[in-house]
Design a protein around this motif. Structure first.
Motif, PDB file in Angstrom:
ATOM      1  N   TRP A  44     -57.776 -55.535 -19.250  1.00 15.40           N
ATOM      2  CA  TRP A  44     -58.749 -55.459 -20.340  1.00 15.40           C
ATOM      3  C   TRP A  44     -60.169 -55.695 -19.831  1.00 15.40           C
ATOM      4  N   ILE A  45     -60.328 -56.641 -18.943  1.00 15.35           N
ATOM      5  CA  ILE A  45     -61.662 -56.916 -18.387  1.00 15.35           C
ATOM      6  C   ILE A  45     -62.162 -55.690 -17.628  1.00 15.35           C
ATOM      7  N   ASN A  46     -61.320 -55.105 -16.795  1.00 14.15           N
ATOM      8  CA  ASN A  46     -61.712 -53.918 -16.025  1.00 14.15           C
ATOM      9  C   ASN A  46     -62.035 -52.740 -16.934  1.00 14.15           C
ATOM     10  N   GLN A  47     -61.229 -52.533 -17.961  1.00 10.52           N
ATOM     11  CA  GLN A  47     -61.482 -51.435 -18.894  1.00 10.52           C
ATOM     12  C   GLN A  47     -62.803 -51.640 -19.618  1.00 10.52           C
ATOM     13  N   SER A  48     -63.074 -52.866 -19.988  1.00 15.59           N
ATOM     14  CA  SER A  48     -64.322 -53.174 -20.686  1.00 15.59           C
ATOM     15  C   SER A  48     -65.526 -52.908 -19.787  1.00 15.59           C
ATOM     16  N   LYS A  49     -65.394 -53.252 -18.521  1.00 14.74           N
ATOM     17  CA  LYS A  49     -66.499 -53.045 -17.577  1.00 14.74           C
ATOM     18  C   LYS A  49     -66.720 -51.569 -17.256  1.00 14.74           C
ATOM     19  N   THR A  50     -65.633 -50.815 -17.076  1.00 13.57           N
ATOM     20  CA  THR A  50     -65.776 -49.428 -16.631  1.00 13.57           C
ATOM     21  C   THR A  50     -66.119 -48.459 -17.760  1.00 13.57           C
ATOM     22  N   THR A  51     -65.338 -48.473 -18.845  1.00 12.12           N
ATOM     23  CA  THR A  51     -65.567 -47.495 -19.912  1.00 12.12           C
ATOM     24  C   THR A  51     -65.965 -48.125 -21.239  1.00 12.12           C
ATOM     25  N   GLY A  52     -65.702 -49.399 -21.391  1.00 12.33           N
ATOM     26  CA  GLY A  52     -65.986 -50.049 -22.665  1.00 12.33           C
ATOM     27  C   GLY A  52     -64.947 -49.738 -23.725  1.00 12.33           C
ATOM     28  N   SER A  53     -63.882 -49.038 -23.327  1.00  8.27           N
ATOM     29  CA  SER A  53     -62.841 -48.639 -24.263  1.00  8.27           C
ATOM     30  C   SER A  53     -61.495 -49.156 -23.771  1.00  8.27           C
ATOM     31  N   PHE A  54     -60.613 -49.452 -24.718  1.00  9.32           N
ATOM     32  CA  PHE A  54     -59.283 -49.922 -24.368  1.00  9.32           C
ATOM     33  C   PHE A  54     -58.224 -48.842 -24.588  1.00  9.32           C
ATOM     34  N   LYS A  55     -58.649 -47.634 -24.942  1.00  7.19           N
ATOM     35  CA  LYS A  55     -57.714 -46.538 -25.169  1.00  7.19           C
ATOM     36  C   LYS A  55     -57.279 -45.940 -23.830  1.00  7.19           C
ATOM     37  N   GLU A  56     -56.000 -45.631 -23.728  1.00  8.39           N
ATOM     38  CA  GLU A  56     -55.448 -45.111 -22.476  1.00  8.39           C
ATOM     39  C   GLU A  56     -56.150 -43.821 -22.047  1.00  8.39           C
ATOM     40  N   GLU A  57     -56.399 -42.928 -22.998  1.00 10.94           N
ATOM     41  CA  GLU A  57     -57.017 -41.639 -22.674  1.00 10.94           C
ATOM     42  C   GLU A  57     -58.393 -41.808 -22.037  1.00 10.94           C
ATOM     43  N   ASP A  58     -59.135 -42.804 -22.497  1.00  7.51           N
ATOM     44  CA  ASP A  58     -60.491 -43.024 -21.989  1.00  7.51           C
ATOM     45  C   ASP A  58     -60.497 -43.639 -20.599  1.00  7.51           C
ATOM     46  N   ASN A  59     -59.397 -44.240 -20.195  1.00  9.14           N
ATOM     47  CA  ASN A  59     -59.352 -44.948 -18.922  1.00  9.14           C
ATOM     48  C   ASN A  59     -58.513 -44.240 -17.864  1.00  9.14           C
ATOM     49  N   LEU A  60     -58.219 -42.961 -18.080  1.00  8.53           N
ATOM     50  CA  LEU A  60     -57.471 -42.203 -17.087  1.00  8.53           C
ATOM     51  C   LEU A  60     -58.382 -41.801 -15.932  1.00  8.53           C
ATOM     52  N   SER A  61     -57.807 -41.726 -14.742  1.00 10.28           N
ATOM     53  CA  SER A  61     -58.569 -41.239 -13.594  1.00 10.28           C
ATOM     54  C   SER A  61     -58.721 -39.726 -13.732  1.00 10.28           C
ATOM     55  N   ASP A  62     -59.606 -39.150 -12.948  1.00  7.91           N
ATOM     56  CA  ASP A  62     -59.793 -37.697 -12.993  1.00  7.91           C
ATOM     57  C   ASP A  62     -58.499 -36.967 -12.637  1.00  7.91           C
ATOM     58  N   GLU A  63     -57.769 -37.489 -11.663  1.00  7.13           N
ATOM     59  CA  GLU A  63     -56.502 -36.873 -11.267  1.00  7.13           C
ATOM     60  C   GLU A  63     -55.488 -36.921 -12.408  1.00  7.13           C
ATOM     61  N   ALA A  64     -55.413 -38.043 -13.104  1.00  9.96           N
ATOM     62  CA  ALA A  64     -54.469 -38.175 -14.209  1.00  9.96           C
ATOM     63  C   ALA A  64     -54.831 -37.223 -15.346  1.00  9.96           C
ATOM     64  N   ARG A  65     -56.127 -37.059 -15.607  1.00  9.18           N
ATOM     65  CA  ARG A  65     -56.557 -36.107 -16.647  1.00  9.18           C
ATOM     66  C   ARG A  65     -56.166 -34.687 -16.260  1.00  9.18           C
ATOM     67  N   LYS A  66     -56.417 -34.338 -14.996  1.00 12.11           N
ATOM     68  CA  LYS A  66     -56.098 -32.997 -14.524  1.00 12.11           C
ATOM     69  C   LYS A  66     -54.590 -32.762 -14.585  1.00 12.11           C
ATOM     70  N   LEU A  67     -53.805 -33.765 -14.202  1.00 11.55           N
ATOM     71  CA  LEU A  67     -52.346 -33.652 -14.250  1.00 11.55           C
ATOM     72  C   LEU A  67     -51.870 -33.436 -15.684  1.00 11.55           C
ATOM     73  N   ARG A  68     -52.467 -34.140 -16.624  1.00 14.03           N
ATOM     74  CA  ARG A  68     -52.103 -33.990 -18.043  1.00 14.03           C
ATOM     75  C   ARG A  68     -52.374 -32.566 -18.521  1.00 14.03           C
ATOM     76  N   VAL A  69     -53.520 -32.008 -18.132  1.00 14.25           N
ATOM     77  CA  VAL A  69     -53.877 -30.636 -18.513  1.00 14.25           C
ATOM     78  C   VAL A  69     -52.899 -29.648 -17.884  1.00 14.25           C
ATOM     79  N   LEU A  70     -52.586 -29.848 -16.619  1.00 17.66           N
ATOM     80  CA  LEU A  70     -51.664 -28.941 -15.931  1.00 17.66           C
ATOM     81  C   LEU A  70     -50.269 -28.992 -16.538  1.00 17.66           C
ATOM     82  N   ARG A  71     -49.808 -30.165 -16.916  1.00 16.63           N
ATOM     83  CA  ARG A  71     -48.491 -30.273 -17.552  1.00 16.63           C
ATOM     84  C   ARG A  71     -48.448 -29.534 -18.887  1.00 16.63           C
ATOM     85  N   LYS A  72     -49.524 -29.631 -19.651  1.00 16.38           N
ATOM     86  CA  LYS A  72     -49.591 -28.899 -20.920  1.00 16.38           C
ATOM     87  C   LYS A  72     -49.549 -27.400 -20.662  1.00 16.38           C
ATOM     88  N   HIS A  73     -50.268 -26.971 -19.627  1.00 18.04           N
ATOM     89  CA  HIS A  73     -50.315 -25.555 -19.284  1.00 18.04           C
ATOM     90  C   HIS A  73     -48.927 -25.051 -18.866  1.00 18.04           C
TER      91      HIS A  73
END
Length: 92
Positions: A44-73
């Protein structure tokens, strides 16, 4: 051994706990008072410092976001492939 039921904390409560820590309350006191695991509170402390959000979607790495898009595709392409197979069976 009984497994503890998973508790859900609202974003506002999480933010309040992080603010308490930033204002000087010890991490150990907060963890003990709210019966948290140290790893959860650290996340929670790290999430607050980096994005200010506690939602999983907001705290994904770029690779995880890209993987999510590719899986949908891939899922979309598999559905299209199934439709084409059925159409070929009907026509054939």
């Amino acid at each position: 051994m009984n497994k503890q039921e998973r508790r859900i904390f609202s974003d506002s409560l999480r933010q309040q706990m992080v603010k308490l820590h930033l204002n000087g309350k010890s991490r150990a006191d907060i963890i003990r008072e709210y019966e948290l695991t140290p790893s959860t509170f650290n996340r929670w402390i790290n999430q607050s410092k980096t994005t200010g959000s506690f939602k999983e979607e907001d705290n994904l790495s770029d690779e995880a976001r890209k993987l999510r898009v590719l899986r949908k595709h891939v899922q979309q392409l598999e559905m299209e492939n199934d439709v084409l197979k059925q159409a070929a069976l009907i026509i054939g």
